[in-house]
Design a protein around this motif. Structure first.
Motif, mmCIF file in Angstrom:
data_model
loop_
_atom_site.group_PDB
_atom_site.id
_atom_site.type_symbol
_atom_site.label_atom_id
_atom_site.label_comp_id
_atom_site.label_asym_id
_atom_site.label_seq_id
_atom_site.Cartn_x
_atom_site.Cartn_y
_atom_site.Cartn_z
ATOM 1 N N TYR A 1 21.093 -20.256 53.356
ATOM 2 C CA TYR A 1 21.483 -19.060 52.804
ATOM 3 C C TYR A 1 20.486 -18.604 51.665
ATOM 4 O O TYR A 1 20.104 -19.293 50.843
ATOM 5 C CB TYR A 1 22.876 -19.247 52.158
ATOM 6 C CG TYR A 1 24.146 -19.530 53.185
ATOM 7 C CD1 TYR A 1 24.378 -18.521 54.098
ATOM 8 C CD2 TYR A 1 24.251 -20.902 53.491
ATOM 9 C CE1 TYR A 1 25.372 -18.949 55.048
ATOM 10 C CE2 TYR A 1 25.282 -21.280 54.373
ATOM 11 C CZ TYR A 1 25.805 -20.232 55.121
ATOM 12 O OH TYR A 1 26.640 -20.510 56.267
ATOM 13 N N TYR A 2 20.459 -17.166 51.603
ATOM 14 C CA TYR A 2 19.455 -16.765 50.564
ATOM 15 C C TYR A 2 19.896 -15.402 50.092
ATOM 16 O O TYR A 2 20.726 -14.674 50.512
ATOM 17 C CB TYR A 2 18.111 -16.700 51.166
ATOM 18 C CG TYR A 2 18.050 -15.611 52.215
ATOM 19 C CD1 TYR A 2 17.555 -14.301 51.831
ATOM 20 C CD2 TYR A 2 18.293 -15.935 53.386
ATOM 21 C CE1 TYR A 2 17.412 -13.161 52.882
ATOM 22 C CE2 TYR A 2 18.176 -14.992 54.616
ATOM 23 C CZ TYR A 2 17.655 -13.820 54.204
ATOM 24 O OH TYR A 2 17.646 -12.663 55.218
ATOM 25 N N ASN A 3 19.246 -14.980 48.679
ATOM 26 C CA ASN A 3 19.352 -13.816 48.300
ATOM 27 C C ASN A 3 17.988 -13.268 47.942
ATOM 28 O O ASN A 3 17.187 -14.081 48.193
ATOM 29 C CB ASN A 3 20.362 -13.804 47.093
ATOM 30 C CG ASN A 3 19.859 -14.620 46.180
ATOM 31 O OD1 ASN A 3 18.774 -14.968 45.530
ATOM 32 N ND2 ASN A 3 21.053 -15.309 45.424
ATOM 33 N N ASP A 4 17.758 -12.206 47.477
ATOM 34 C CA ASP A 4 16.520 -11.615 47.163
ATOM 35 C C ASP A 4 15.633 -12.597 46.305
ATOM 36 O O ASP A 4 14.607 -12.817 46.390
ATOM 37 C CB ASP A 4 16.656 -10.343 46.533
ATOM 38 C CG ASP A 4 16.979 -9.244 47.073
ATOM 39 O OD1 ASP A 4 16.977 -9.355 48.505
ATOM 40 O OD2 ASP A 4 17.694 -8.135 46.909
ATOM 41 N N ALA A 5 16.476 -13.262 45.256
ATOM 42 C CA ALA A 5 15.750 -14.111 44.223
ATOM 43 C C ALA A 5 15.368 -15.514 45.181
ATOM 44 O O ALA A 5 14.215 -16.144 44.701
ATOM 45 C CB ALA A 5 16.549 -14.184 43.055
ATOM 46 N N THR A 6 16.159 -15.874 46.273
ATOM 47 C CA THR A 6 15.773 -17.175 46.448
ATOM 48 C C THR A 6 15.105 -17.101 47.848
ATOM 49 O O THR A 6 14.918 -18.154 48.723
ATOM 50 C CB THR A 6 16.931 -17.980 46.397
ATOM 51 O OG1 THR A 6 17.961 -17.326 47.574
ATOM 52 C CG2 THR A 6 17.690 -18.271 45.278
ATOM 53 N N LEU A 7 14.589 -16.100 48.507
ATOM 54 C CA LEU A 7 14.326 -15.796 49.415
ATOM 55 C C LEU A 7 12.852 -16.673 49.900
ATOM 56 O O LEU A 7 12.808 -17.334 51.311
ATOM 57 C CB LEU A 7 13.930 -14.296 49.884
ATOM 58 C CG LEU A 7 13.190 -13.894 51.226
ATOM 59 C CD1 LEU A 7 13.910 -14.505 52.445
ATOM 60 C CD2 LEU A 7 12.774 -12.527 51.316
ATOM 61 N N GLN A 8 11.806 -16.733 49.051
ATOM 62 C CA GLN A 8 10.885 -17.618 49.443
ATOM 63 C C GLN A 8 11.122 -19.105 49.445
ATOM 64 O O GLN A 8 10.313 -19.895 50.266
ATOM 65 C CB GLN A 8 9.655 -17.351 48.329
ATOM 66 C CG GLN A 8 9.052 -15.878 48.529
ATOM 67 C CD GLN A 8 8.542 -15.669 49.746
ATOM 68 O OE1 GLN A 8 8.033 -16.353 50.299
ATOM 69 N NE2 GLN A 8 8.953 -14.139 50.285
ATOM 70 N N ASP A 9 12.181 -19.392 48.609
ATOM 71 C CA ASP A 9 12.353 -20.875 48.590
ATOM 72 C C ASP A 9 13.140 -21.250 49.995
ATOM 73 O O ASP A 9 12.739 -22.262 50.635
ATOM 74 C CB ASP A 9 13.169 -21.423 47.570
ATOM 75 C CG ASP A 9 12.343 -21.474 46.150
ATOM 76 O OD1 ASP A 9 11.217 -21.628 46.191
ATOM 77 O OD2 ASP A 9 13.062 -21.309 45.034
ATOM 78 N N VAL B 1 17.486 -24.003 63.018
ATOM 79 C CA VAL B 1 17.785 -23.341 61.528
ATOM 80 C C VAL B 1 17.997 -22.001 61.734
ATOM 81 O O VAL B 1 17.251 -21.046 62.564
ATOM 82 C CB VAL B 1 16.553 -23.409 60.657
ATOM 83 C CG1 VAL B 1 16.914 -22.838 59.238
ATOM 84 C CG2 VAL B 1 16.404 -24.954 60.642
ATOM 85 N N LYS B 2 19.043 -21.221 61.120
ATOM 86 C CA LYS B 2 19.164 -20.005 60.905
ATOM 87 C C LYS B 2 19.236 -19.724 59.349
ATOM 88 O O LYS B 2 20.133 -20.079 58.898
ATOM 89 C CB LYS B 2 20.451 -19.279 61.466
ATOM 90 C CG LYS B 2 20.435 -19.595 63.061
ATOM 91 C CD LYS B 2 21.699 -18.956 63.651
ATOM 92 C CE LYS B 2 21.543 -19.094 65.306
ATOM 93 N NZ LYS B 2 22.797 -18.560 65.859
ATOM 94 N N MET B 3 18.667 -18.596 59.153
ATOM 95 C CA MET B 3 18.746 -17.999 57.661
ATOM 96 C C MET B 3 19.580 -16.964 57.646
ATOM 97 O O MET B 3 19.799 -15.939 58.547
ATOM 98 C CB MET B 3 17.525 -17.503 57.371
ATOM 99 C CG MET B 3 16.270 -18.454 57.202
ATOM 100 S SD MET B 3 14.892 -17.955 56.561
ATOM 101 C CE MET B 3 15.008 -17.525 55.050
ATOM 102 N N MET B 4 20.539 -16.917 56.751
ATOM 103 C CA MET B 4 21.518 -15.597 56.519
ATOM 104 C C MET B 4 21.538 -15.225 54.938
ATOM 105 O O MET B 4 21.569 -16.160 54.012
ATOM 106 C CB MET B 4 22.864 -16.218 56.936
ATOM 107 C CG MET B 4 23.854 -15.093 56.821
ATOM 108 S SD MET B 4 25.313 -15.827 57.628
ATOM 109 C CE MET B 4 25.022 -15.909 59.335
ATOM 110 N N ARG B 5 21.523 -13.916 54.856
ATOM 111 C CA ARG B 5 21.824 -13.525 53.460
ATOM 112 C C ARG B 5 23.044 -13.788 53.028
ATOM 113 O O ARG B 5 24.071 -13.716 53.758
ATOM 114 C CB ARG B 5 21.482 -12.026 53.378
ATOM 115 C CG ARG B 5 20.009 -11.512 53.675
ATOM 116 C CD ARG B 5 20.061 -10.021 53.425
ATOM 117 N NE ARG B 5 20.708 -9.542 52.084
ATOM 118 C CZ ARG B 5 19.831 -9.598 50.898
ATOM 119 N NH1 ARG B 5 18.245 -9.552 50.906
ATOM 120 N NH2 ARG B 5 20.260 -8.910 49.871
ATOM 121 N N GLU B 6 23.150 -14.113 51.861
ATOM 122 C CA GLU B 6 24.467 -14.578 51.022
ATOM 123 C C GLU B 6 25.440 -13.478 51.026
ATOM 124 O O GLU B 6 26.851 -13.567 51.322
ATOM 125 C CB GLU B 6 24.136 -15.051 49.709
ATOM 126 C CG GLU B 6 23.471 -16.317 49.422
ATOM 127 C CD GLU B 6 23.238 -16.743 48.151
ATOM 128 O OE1 GLU B 6 23.332 -15.973 47.064
ATOM 129 O OE2 GLU B 6 22.950 -17.987 48.004
#
Length: 110
Positions: A79-87, A102-107
């Motif tokens: 899970y990510y948001n704008d601030a944690t996208l690169q990590d 792996v699937k990435m998903m916006r918080e």
């Protein structure tokens, strides 16, 4: 077993046409043949031999032969948001390199 004496309604075949069968089913699990002129329609003049694996026929053959199909549906979510996208991208890349699905998903989409 292979059937090398096939006829086809497709006029792009220029040579041998084949189908392959396995025990327990009358449906071909491989279909293919030679086509000398087909690739020129896609920008390359070359002779080729190709084949297809009709998945429904293959799965039916495996089922009829009682061959188990191992399916791994395990998914790791990052899970990510704008601030944690690169990590999150780095973490997802590392997990994928380790063989994880792996699937990435916006918080805010959870």
């Amino acid at each position: 077993s292979f059937d090398l004496g096939m006829l086809s309604k497709f006029n792009y075949y220029t040579g041998i046409i084949f189908q392959a069968y396995t025990y327990g089913t009358g449906q071909a699990i491989i279909k293919g043949g030679r086509y000398d002129h087909l690739l020129k329609y896609f920008g390359k003049s070359a002779s080729s031999i190709g084949f297809a694996l009709p998945m429904e026929n293959l799965m039916s053959a495996l089922s009829r032969q009682n061959i188990p199909i191992e399916v791994k549906n395990e998914v790791t979510y990052v899970y990510y948001n704008d601030a944690t996208l690169q990590d999150a991208i780095r973490q997802a890349t590392e997990l994928r390199l380790a063989g994880k699905n792996v699937k990435m998903m916006r918080e805010d989409m959870v």
